[in-house]
Every structure is written in structure tokens, then in C-alpha cells.
Enzyme design. Sequence first.
Site, PDB file in Angstrom:
ATOM      1  N   HIS A 194       0.813  -1.224   0.000  1.00 49.67           N
ATOM      2  CA  HIS A 194       0.000   0.000   0.000  1.00 49.67           C
ATOM      3  C   HIS A 194       0.844   1.270   0.000  1.00 49.67           C
ATOM      4  O   HIS A 194       0.392   2.319  -0.450  1.00 49.67           O
ATOM      5  CB  HIS A 194      -0.998  -0.037   1.167  1.00 49.67           C
ATOM      6  CG  HIS A 194      -2.182  -0.900   0.858  1.00 49.67           C
ATOM      7  ND1 HIS A 194      -2.395  -2.108   1.454  1.00 49.67           N
ATOM      8  CD2 HIS A 194      -3.179  -0.752  -0.043  1.00 49.67           C
ATOM      9  CE1 HIS A 194      -3.490  -2.664   0.951  1.00 49.67           C
ATOM     10  NE2 HIS A 194      -3.979  -1.856   0.040  1.00 49.67           N
ATOM     11  N   ARG A 301     -10.540   3.693  -1.492  1.00 55.27           N
ATOM     12  CA  ARG A 301     -10.120   2.963  -0.288  1.00 55.27           C
ATOM     13  C   ARG A 301     -10.388   3.873   0.906  1.00 55.27           C
ATOM     14  O   ARG A 301      -9.806   4.957   0.992  1.00 55.27           O
ATOM     15  CB  ARG A 301      -8.627   2.637  -0.356  1.00 55.27           C
ATOM     16  CG  ARG A 301      -8.226   1.612  -1.402  1.00 55.27           C
ATOM     17  CD  ARG A 301      -6.720   1.363  -1.340  1.00 55.27           C
ATOM     18  NE  ARG A 301      -6.284   0.229  -2.136  1.00 55.27           N
ATOM     19  CZ  ARG A 301      -5.799   0.336  -3.377  1.00 55.27           C
ATOM     20  NH1 ARG A 301      -5.714   1.510  -3.950  1.00 55.27           N
ATOM     21  NH2 ARG A 301      -5.402  -0.751  -4.034  1.00 55.27           N
ATOM     22  N   ARG A 337     -15.358   1.529  -1.338  1.00 60.89           N
ATOM     23  CA  ARG A 337     -15.088   0.211  -0.763  1.00 60.89           C
ATOM     24  C   ARG A 337     -15.157   0.328   0.749  1.00 60.89           C
ATOM     25  O   ARG A 337     -14.550   1.234   1.334  1.00 60.89           O
ATOM     26  CB  ARG A 337     -13.703  -0.272  -1.175  1.00 60.89           C
ATOM     27  CG  ARG A 337     -13.403  -1.630  -0.565  1.00 60.89           C
ATOM     28  CD  ARG A 337     -12.066  -2.131  -0.956  1.00 60.89           C
ATOM     29  NE  ARG A 337     -11.009  -1.442  -0.235  1.00 60.89           N
ATOM     30  CZ  ARG A 337      -9.715  -1.713  -0.412  1.00 60.89           C
ATOM     31  NH1 ARG A 337      -9.359  -2.631  -1.296  1.00 60.89           N
ATOM     32  NH2 ARG A 337      -8.794  -1.068   0.268  1.00 60.89           N
ATOM     33  N   GLU A 436     -11.122 -11.099  -5.058  1.00 65.04           N
ATOM     34  CA  GLU A 436      -9.682 -11.048  -4.761  1.00 65.04           C
ATOM     35  C   GLU A 436      -9.217 -12.247  -3.937  1.00 65.04           C
ATOM     36  O   GLU A 436      -8.107 -12.242  -3.417  1.00 65.04           O
ATOM     37  CB  GLU A 436      -9.314  -9.725  -4.092  1.00 65.04           C
ATOM     38  CG  GLU A 436     -10.142  -9.340  -2.889  1.00 65.04           C
ATOM     39  CD  GLU A 436      -9.752  -7.982  -2.304  1.00 65.04           C
ATOM     40  OE1 GLU A 436      -8.700  -7.432  -2.651  1.00 65.04           O
ATOM     41  OE2 GLU A 436     -10.518  -7.485  -1.461  1.00 65.04           O
ATOM     42  N   ASN A 459      -4.198  -7.352  -6.687  1.00 63.46           N
ATOM     43  CA  ASN A 459      -3.112  -7.266  -5.697  1.00 63.46           C
ATOM     44  C   ASN A 459      -3.222  -8.422  -4.710  1.00 63.46           C
ATOM     45  O   ASN A 459      -2.252  -9.100  -4.397  1.00 63.46           O
ATOM     46  CB  ASN A 459      -3.173  -5.947  -4.929  1.00 63.46           C
ATOM     47  CG  ASN A 459      -3.210  -4.755  -5.848  1.00 63.46           C
ATOM     48  OD1 ASN A 459      -2.815  -4.880  -6.994  1.00 63.46           O
ATOM     49  ND2 ASN A 459      -3.689  -3.635  -5.378  1.00 63.46           N
ATOM     50  N   ASP A 460      -4.445  -8.624  -4.227  1.00 60.88           N
ATOM     51  CA  ASP A 460      -4.641  -9.736  -3.293  1.00 60.88           C
ATOM     52  C   ASP A 460      -4.838 -11.057  -4.020  1.00 60.88           C
ATOM     53  O   ASP A 460      -4.344 -12.091  -3.570  1.00 60.88           O
ATOM     54  CB  ASP A 460      -5.841  -9.452  -2.386  1.00 60.88           C
ATOM     55  CG  ASP A 460      -5.455  -8.533  -1.244  1.00 60.88           C
ATOM     56  OD1 ASP A 460      -4.386  -8.765  -0.655  1.00 60.88           O
ATOM     57  OD2 ASP A 460      -6.195  -7.582  -0.963  1.00 60.88           O
ATOM     58  N   CYS A 507      -9.735  -3.331 -10.353  1.00 58.51           N
ATOM     59  CA  CYS A 507      -9.165  -2.174  -9.665  1.00 58.51           C
ATOM     60  C   CYS A 507      -7.822  -2.503  -9.035  1.00 58.51           C
ATOM     61  O   CYS A 507      -7.204  -1.660  -8.409  1.00 58.51           O
ATOM     62  CB  CYS A 507     -10.142  -1.623  -8.622  1.00 58.51           C
ATOM     63  SG  CYS A 507     -10.562  -2.828  -7.362  1.00 58.51           S
TER      64      CYS A 507
HETATM   65  C1  PEP Z   1      -6.519  -5.492  -4.578  1.00 53.29           C
HETATM   66  O1  PEP Z   1      -6.324  -6.326  -3.690  1.00 53.29           O
HETATM   67  O2  PEP Z   1      -6.224  -5.678  -5.778  1.00 53.29           O
HETATM   68  C2  PEP Z   1      -7.091  -4.181  -4.238  1.00 53.29           C
HETATM   69  C3  PEP Z   1      -7.421  -3.322  -5.164  1.00 53.29           C
HETATM   70  O3  PEP Z   1      -7.259  -3.876  -2.919  1.00 53.29           O
HETATM   71  P1  PEP Z   1      -6.053  -3.476  -1.909  1.00 53.29           P
HETATM   72  O4  PEP Z   1      -4.847  -3.208  -2.754  1.00 53.29           O
HETATM   73  O5  PEP Z   1      -6.493  -2.283  -1.163  1.00 53.29           O
HETATM   74  O6  PEP Z   1      -5.933  -4.684  -1.052  1.00 53.29           O
HETATM   75 MG    MG Z   2      -7.293  -6.127  -1.824  1.00 46.09          MG
END
Ligand code: PEP
Ligand code: MG
Length: 586
Positions: A194, A301, A337, A436, A459-460, A507
Amino acid sequence: MENVMFKGMPASPGIAEGKVFVVGKEKKISVLPKPISDADIHLEIAKFENALLKTREEIENIQKHIQTQTGTEHAEIFEAHLLLLEDRMLIEEVVMRLRNEKVCVEYIVSDIMEKYARAFSELEDEYMRERISDIEDVSKRILRKLFNIEKKTLKNLSEPAIIIAHDVSPSDIAVMPKDKALGFATETGSRTSHTAIMARGLEIPAVVGIEHITNDIQQDDWVILDGNRGVIYINPDSFIRTKYEEEKIRLKEFEKELFSLHDLSSKTKDDFKIVLAGNIELPEEVSSVFTYGGEGIGLYRTEFLYLNRKDLPTEEEHYESYKRIAAVFTPVHIIIRTLDLGGDKVAPQMNIPPESNPYMGWRAIRFCLAVPGIFKMQLKGILRASFLGNIKIMYPMVSDVEEVIKAGRLLQDAKDELDAKGLPYDKDIEVGVMIETPAAVMTADIIAPYVKFFSIGTNDLIQYSLAIDRANEKVAYLYKPAHPGVIRMIKNVIDIGHKNGIWVGMCGEMASEPLYSILLIGLGLDQLSVSPIMIPEIKKIIRSTTIQEAKQIADTCLGMNDSEQIESFLKEKLKPIIPKIATDWG
Ligand code: PEP
Ligand code: MG
């Protein structure tokens, strides 16, 4: 150190140059035995006593702060530090040695503290051995006071500088004076941590995962940080400086070209519309979504509302915060979110106990369902703002349809409570989920009937499906968005969403990578929500391809066996659209 280059991973684009501000790891304070005269002895004693007083004050303040945030237990650790400051033997020894040896107090304190630490390190008792860190901590504090050195934290960044740190947390970034941070270089982290995401959001060039940078850099070094290539030059020579001057001119030209697309739609050459939205982490980033020509917010976020404070945001605060954005973006949608704390985002007032696997722990929707009062406060704030704009709600980290159903019940409760008070909201507010977790991918058909859209959080999703901690620089090389497993999952989610009549967006940061844009369009995504700074480049790619071409490219990628092959194929396809800006030099 002259003209030395360090390599890490590019985390946020752009070139920054300037003096450094080293935070986090502290250099050992080295002290020499400077002789003093007889007349100076009482001054040195006074200096020592004053340093003890100030250290006490500092520790008590930290203790109070922690007490209010986490309860008494942790704050008790500092009792040991305070006791050490009152240790008569320590004080008497310092005074006696000052009189006998006639050298400066800084040297005597540091020598005595080292002796204490050595003695403790030789003890059998493990608990007592662990007290060394207490001694070191107190010793550093006293020495800092004697030398009048302020501990470097991001909060007290007073002049524009490039931040060099072992690690920078999202909470640090939230409180840092943004106009003073020219760039970031950290030892930890990856492109999807992050911290990196926030740096991109704030348009601060960043490089992460540079080994030992805090050991090798000096407080007054001057550096060039290149967030495009992922390198940093310490005290570069005139050759490198000239190259970067030329590069900056080239980048400006490219930016100008991209800005000419600002008012044009994100449609393919054959008129197929892809919604191009922006991701934001902090409310002040909203304006950059506009600046770069984004059509809405595909991921807001909301964790920032909970960071760096002792209490919880009230329903009213939530409402005020979302209302401001709702007014700006109507009629284009804003996807809010719900709270996704946990992982690398820590809010002490939530009392989430330390976890050995925080990314798999008490995070996001799991946490919200366990504390319905806190969750409903946010839901009511979002609902009330929905009356003023096109707002949608999105739940993070869903791994089971049950969670969507339970969250839906709480949303209904929130609506009922607003109805009872006569407060208006959008009765048709749409709810979607982030896809995710691998479980959400495999059960997308079960979840789809309960929602109006899917947004793929790569990302997750990549972290969980490839079993790679997204914030760990040691395994970052395994983090592969073009892994055939990932591409197949994306394809399945899109197909299932469409079969169920709902739109599917992405996203996660994969959507912000120009290399994957054509592939993602070809796989059938309806929306890309990206770091605002990347909107112009991705719009150019969308406008330079046809949906037919993109589909063929996606089909070819789906038939390939490994990510390297897929990436080099995609690079070839991208070359005519985005000529390589960054060139390498020695
Ligand atoms: C993700 O996990 O791709 C996402 C957009 O959420 P974050 O990066 O806040 O976990
Ligand atoms: Mg995520």
C-alpha cells in the site's frame, strides 16, 4: 560515496532529485572521549541531568500515547525504561567517572551503557538477555538528548527531500507533509504494497526493495531517484545528471502528447467503450482523477479515515467525507469500498491483536462482520452520501457468499435506521464485491446473483493464488500478473459475470500496468480503475487498438504456458503504441 547506483523495484513513476531525509534505522552515534577541564565538570553533570529529565519526559509522553491507543499492558514496557533512568548506580557512576577521567559526558554515558548491554548479553536468563534492547533504546534516547539530535520521523520533514527508509507505512504517509516528499526509496515493499500504491496516488516517484540503502546513505547525500527504472544514484556525476536532464525533457514531451487525449473518450478504434476510472486512497487525490481525464472512481479505499487517530470516525464524519466526493463526481459513479484494515494497514484503536499472518487474518469484510456497530456507522455514512451522487458500495476480501448475504442484512438494517430518522438515501444503491480470493473466483457464479458488479482485486488475488506475500521484497520476483493461472482466473470471472448479466471491472494494480491493458480489454473487462497518473497512457492504448485485435491477443495469451512468454509477446504488441521512453545507460 560518489556516483553509486542502487537498484530496487520501480514503484511509482517519475524522476526526483534532491537532498535525502533518512528515517527509520538510526545510525550508531559514535562518541570520542573529548577531554574537559575541571571547571567544566559541573556543566557536564548539569547537561547529563537535563538529558535524563528530557528523556523521562519523552518516554512518559510515548507511554501515555500508547496507553490511550492500546490499553495499559503495552505501555508497561516503558516502566522498565523509566526505572533505568532512575538507577542510582548509573547516575553515580557517570558523576564519578566525570570527576576521575575528565572526558565529555557523552563518551562516559555511551561507554557505561555499552558495558551494561555487554553484561546483560552474557546472562543465562533469556528474559534478562532480552532487556538489552531496553538498555539500547534508553541509551540512544539519552545520547540524542545530549547531542541535541531530533529523532527523524516523516512527520517532522520540514524541507523538500527524498525519503530514505527501511519501511514506510501507509499511516506514515497519511501524516507526512506531502509537499515536502520529493520521492521515496525503501528497503522493504513491492509494487503492490500500500505504500507504493499511495506513492503513485500522490504522484511521488518511488523505488522499493533496495537492500541496505539506509546503511549506505548519509544524511546529507544528494541523489537522483528514478521511479521508472527503479534505481537511485547517490551523488551522481555530471554524465548521469545530464542524462537525466535530457530524460526529463523527453518525458515532458510524452506527457504533453498524452494530455491531448484528455477530453477524448476511452473507446477502442472500433468504438468499443471501456470505462476508465481512478483509484484513490486519500480524499485529496480526487482532483488528480479529473486532471488526468478519469471518468469516475472505481475504488475509493476508505481506510485513511481510520488511520492516525485514537477514536473511530462517526457516521457524520463518514457522510461528510463521501459527500464532498459525491458532489464532485455526479453523474459518473464512485465506488466506495468498505473498510479494509489489516495486512499492512494498522489502526491501533481497532484493537486488532498482532497476527502472524495479517494478510490472511482478521481483515476487511471479516473484521466488519465481527463488529457490526462500526461497520453500520460506515454504511450509513455511505448511504446518506448516495442521495447526492452516483455512489456504489463494494465489499472487500469476500471468500464466501455467506459474507455477502450477512453484509446485505447489515446494509438493510442501516437503511431501516435511516428510514426511521427520515434521512434520505439512494434506494437503488448498487452493491458489488471485490473478487480477490481464489475462493471468490471459483464461486463467482454463486455470488453473482447477490451483486450488481464484480471488481477484480489482483493485488490480493495474485498474493493468495500464487502464495506470495505482496509486501515482501524477497519474493516480489514471483509476483506475476501474467501467470497463466492468473489470466485464466480473470477470464473465468469476466465470463461468469457477463453470463449473470453484471459488469466486471478491475481495480487491482494489474489494471494500472500499460503492458497488460490490451490483454485485459481482450479478456472482456468492462472497466479499468487505475492509479490516476496512469489514466492518460492507458487511454492512449485503448484508443490505439480494436476490440477484435485485443480479443485475438488475449486468446493467444490464454494459449501460452508461461508468464515470460506472455510478457514478451505483449511487449511486442505495445511497442508501436508506447515507444520505450526509458533508455538504459551505464
Ligand atoms: C486489490 O487487492 O487488488 C485491491 C485493489 O485492494 P487493496 O490493494 O487495497 O488490497
Ligand atoms: Mg485487496
